[in-house]
Write an enzyme that holds these catalytic residues in place. Structure first.
Site, PDB file in Angstrom:
ATOM      1  CB  CYS A 365       4.362  20.602 -10.497  1.00  0.00           C
ATOM      2  SG  CYS A 365       4.367  20.923 -12.253  1.00  0.00           S
ATOM      3  CD  GLU A 366       6.099  22.240  -4.409  1.00  0.00           C
ATOM      4  OE1 GLU A 366       5.547  22.102  -3.299  1.00  0.00           O
ATOM      5  OE2 GLU A 366       7.312  22.165  -4.600  1.00  0.00           O
TER       6      GLU A 366
END
Ligand code: LLP
Length: 439
Positions: A365-366
């Site tokens: 999640c980046e």
């Protein structure tokens, strides 16, 4: 900025393949490393998995050693453990006759565990703790490259307390721009590394009078992924000048440690040629009469390794995305340095298919979890395998378990076969060592 942040016209799949003799494409078996089908490895051990070629590492070590032999320059090669610290790899370089360059007691213990004698180990780094120095000195470490006056005093005090004499070199910061990525340049005055040249003569003289140390010489290291001999020539010229000045002042200088940094070709270029490097070293150190040492990491292992991954899914949201089961926690270099790594499909048919741009990303999640942007790749369906190239150096060693992603397995290819050298981490091992108060 070297070719780490490459922005030029990108080599296509066949150009990437052609530039890498360690890789081959078989019509049936697909992409192979040292003739071993990557599909066979993924079938047995799953993905993501690191794959290293032992013959490639041996060949690269031999190429470097032979380049110095051709110049009749005796060179002591200390493999920089930080590039890839796997015991199997340390053991392989030990068998080839290499010593080790370490930057922590963990690396020191790994190197000795792999059979490298403490006397063949050099300890570099800008901050070595008392406990680390004590362990290294008690074990009989070969050389410590001191990076400050404060550290010289610390080493002397510890050695004197232990009743030993530490063999040290002073790391000189030559204030030379290595022309590489800002995050991996180390030889500029503004960097935290080493001792300013102007401060070396007085420190050398003072250190020579300290009870716990024997000052053997000078060490340097100007950065990593360096593709030209010019910054080296400049730095080593300054190093040679320092050796002469110290001797004129009556000091004994026996050792010149040249560091590492040789760049590799991440696209379809050749990287820094060992022959050119060796010739430059001969010229820069001609007649100096010192024992020459060096600490290469990336050159020896980078091209020998790859990260084998599978496509989880394809996704189109304005852009075409390929989501892999590998992520930035596995191979951190693209997220951290915007480093460019070649990506090849494993299926031979994919080399023929129509190719269009895709962003190749991981599941983390980046937005930084991206291996490539607008990379020209064929249509790769879920389950298709890809190889992220040149990941043997600063790959697995920089990986983490971010997003609670277990660490990937590793496999060593050798003599046409392959063997598991790191088991895939079990999810339960992720919380091993954690203590919940009151539980
Ligand atoms: N000696 C010293 C003192 C070093 O600091 C280094 C690397 C080496 C030798 C080995 O350099 P090599 O031959 O591997 O270039 N994580 C970065 C690279 C950091 C290099 C740090 N020092 C990357 O992924 O590109």
């Amino acid at each position: 900025m070297a070719d780490m942040n490459f922005t030029g016209p990108e080599p296509d799949l066949n150009e990437l393949l052609a530039a890498r003799p360690q890789l081959g494409l078989h019509a049936q078996d697909g992409l192979c490393l040292e003739n071993v089908p990557l599909n066979a490895i993924a079938d047995q051990y799953g993905t993501p998995v690191w794959v290293y070629g032992a013959q490639t590492m041996r060949a690269r070590f031999a190429a470097l050693r032979d380049a110095f032999a051709a110049e009749t320059v005796p060179m002591h090669i200390h493999y920089a453990v930080k590039a890839n610290d796997h015991l199997a790899i340390l053991n392989l370089f030990h068998e080839q006759g290499a010593g080790a360059d370490v930057v922590s007691i963990g690396e020191f213990l790994r190197a000795t565990k792999a059979g490298i004698a403490a006397r063949d180990i050099v300890y570099s780094g800008v901050g070595k703790s008392e406990a680390e120095l004590e362990t290294a000195l008690s074990a009989g470490i070969g050389q410590i490259n001191a990076e400050s006056a404060e550290e010289v005093d610390m080493i002397s005090a510890i050695a004197a307390r232990l009743g030993v004499v530490a063999n040290i070199a002073l790391r000189m910061n030559p204030d030379v721009d290595a022309g590489t990525h800002a995050k991996i340049t180390t030889g500029l005055a503004e960097n935290k590394f080493g001792i300013a040249a102007a401060d070396i003569p007085a420190l050398y003289a003072r250190a020579s009078g300290l009870p716990g140390v024997r000052v053997a010489g000078i060490a340097m290291h100007i950065g990593s992924q360096i593709l030209s001999t010019e910054p080296y020539r400049h730095a080593y010229g300054k190093g040679a000048e320092m050796v002469r000045a110290l001797r004129e002042a009556g000091q004994s200088v026996e050792v010149l440690d040249l560091g590492g940094g040789l760049g590799i070709g991440y696209q379809d270029g050749p990287g820094l040629s060992p022959a050119a490097f060796a010739a430059m070293v001969r010229q820069a150190t001609n007649g100096l009469g010192v024992k020459l040492m060096m600490e290469p990491g990336r050159y020896l292992v980078g091209p020998a390794g790859l990260l084998l991954a599978s496509v989880i899914l394809r996704k189109q949201t304005g852009k075409r995305f390929l989501v892999l089961d590998a992520a930035m926690n596995d191979l951190m270099r693209p997220a951290m340095y915007e480093a460019w790594h070649g990506i090849l499909p494993v299926d031979a048919a994919a080399f023929q298919g129509m190719a269009t741009p895709a962003d190749v990303v991981g599941p983390i999640c980046e937005s930084a979890d991206q291996f490539a942007k607008d990379r020209i790749l064929p249509d790769l369906r879920p389950g298709a395998r890809v190889a992220l190239l040149d990941a043997g150096a600063y790959g697995a060693v920089m990986s983490s378990a971010y997003n609670a992603r277990p660490r990937a397995a590793a496999v060593l290819v050798d003599h046409g076969g392959f063997e598991l050298i790191t088991r895939r981490q079990e999810p339960e091992a992720l919380w091993d060592g954690e203590i919940v108060p009151g539980a």
